[in-house]
Design a protein around this motif. Sequence first.
Motif, PDB file in Angstrom:
ATOM      1  N   ASN A  60       0.967  -1.285   0.047  1.00  0.00           N
ATOM      2  CA  ASN A  60       0.008   0.094   0.068  1.00  0.00           C
ATOM      3  C   ASN A  60       0.915   1.189  -0.195  1.00  0.00           C
ATOM      4  O   ASN A  60       1.874   1.180   0.787  1.00  0.00           O
ATOM      5  CB  ASN A  60      -0.940  -0.023   1.222  1.00  0.00           C
ATOM      6  CG  ASN A  60      -2.035  -1.111   1.215  1.00  0.00           C
ATOM      7  OD1 ASN A  60      -2.180  -1.704  -0.063  1.00  0.00           O
ATOM      8  ND2 ASN A  60      -2.545  -1.513   2.257  1.00  0.00           N
ATOM      9  N   VAL A  61       0.572   2.165  -0.903  1.00  0.00           N
ATOM     10  CA  VAL A  61       1.260   3.269  -1.062  1.00  0.00           C
ATOM     11  C   VAL A  61       0.657   4.500  -0.898  1.00  0.00           C
ATOM     12  O   VAL A  61      -0.437   4.491  -1.374  1.00  0.00           O
ATOM     13  CB  VAL A  61       2.014   3.325  -2.612  1.00  0.00           C
ATOM     14  CG1 VAL A  61       3.107   4.636  -2.457  1.00  0.00           C
ATOM     15  CG2 VAL A  61       2.804   2.105  -2.610  1.00  0.00           C
ATOM     16  N   THR A  62       1.215   5.632  -0.348  1.00  0.00           N
ATOM     17  CA  THR A  62       0.458   6.949  -0.330  1.00  0.00           C
ATOM     18  C   THR A  62       1.570   8.120   0.079  1.00  0.00           C
ATOM     19  O   THR A  62       2.655   7.920   0.126  1.00  0.00           O
ATOM     20  CB  THR A  62      -0.417   7.010   0.992  1.00  0.00           C
ATOM     21  OG1 THR A  62      -1.310   8.225   1.009  1.00  0.00           O
ATOM     22  CG2 THR A  62       0.034   7.146   2.329  1.00  0.00           C
ATOM     23  N   GLN A  63       1.001   9.160  -0.465  1.00  0.00           N
ATOM     24  CA  GLN A  63       1.944  10.426  -0.374  1.00  0.00           C
ATOM     25  C   GLN A  63       1.386  11.205   0.771  1.00  0.00           C
ATOM     26  O   GLN A  63       0.262  11.614   0.952  1.00  0.00           O
ATOM     27  CB  GLN A  63       1.765  11.080  -1.556  1.00  0.00           C
ATOM     28  CG  GLN A  63       2.887  12.094  -2.194  1.00  0.00           C
ATOM     29  CD  GLN A  63       2.865  12.501  -3.290  1.00  0.00           C
ATOM     30  OE1 GLN A  63       1.802  12.436  -4.047  1.00  0.00           O
ATOM     31  NE2 GLN A  63       3.966  12.896  -3.960  1.00  0.00           N
ATOM     32  N   VAL A  64       2.629  11.587   1.737  1.00  0.00           N
ATOM     33  CA  VAL A  64       2.090  12.404   2.881  1.00  0.00           C
ATOM     34  C   VAL A  64       2.876  13.593   2.769  1.00  0.00           C
ATOM     35  O   VAL A  64       4.082  13.572   2.408  1.00  0.00           O
ATOM     36  CB  VAL A  64       2.250  11.560   4.187  1.00  0.00           C
ATOM     37  CG1 VAL A  64       1.235  10.525   4.107  1.00  0.00           C
ATOM     38  CG2 VAL A  64       3.568  11.145   4.376  1.00  0.00           C
ATOM     39  N   ASP A  65       2.582  14.823   3.274  1.00  0.00           N
ATOM     40  CA  ASP A  65       3.435  16.096   3.535  1.00  0.00           C
ATOM     41  C   ASP A  65       3.965  15.954   4.917  1.00  0.00           C
ATOM     42  O   ASP A  65       3.449  15.529   6.066  1.00  0.00           O
ATOM     43  CB  ASP A  65       2.399  17.152   3.254  1.00  0.00           C
ATOM     44  CG  ASP A  65       2.221  17.172   1.853  1.00  0.00           C
ATOM     45  OD1 ASP A  65       2.913  16.772   1.046  1.00  0.00           O
ATOM     46  OD2 ASP A  65       0.750  17.685   1.783  1.00  0.00           O
TER      47      ASP A  65
END
Length: 65
Positions: A60-65
Amino acid sequence: MVIMIADEQILSAKQVCQNCLMADHSGLPRWRGDQLGCGKALQKSNSRQATVYKCQMGFNVTQVD
């Protein structure tokens, strides 16, 4: 920052993607604008939640700041 989610761990994309054939020339996931090019969205994002993708390697991949 791009992160990989595996069971109860959060991994850096640099740790995982550098060995993937679908990664870009720098060993990171292929992003097309705001979408992961080497995976499918598991849920749609809204203003309060990041989109989570399932990559070709099963992470599972996500982009976070």
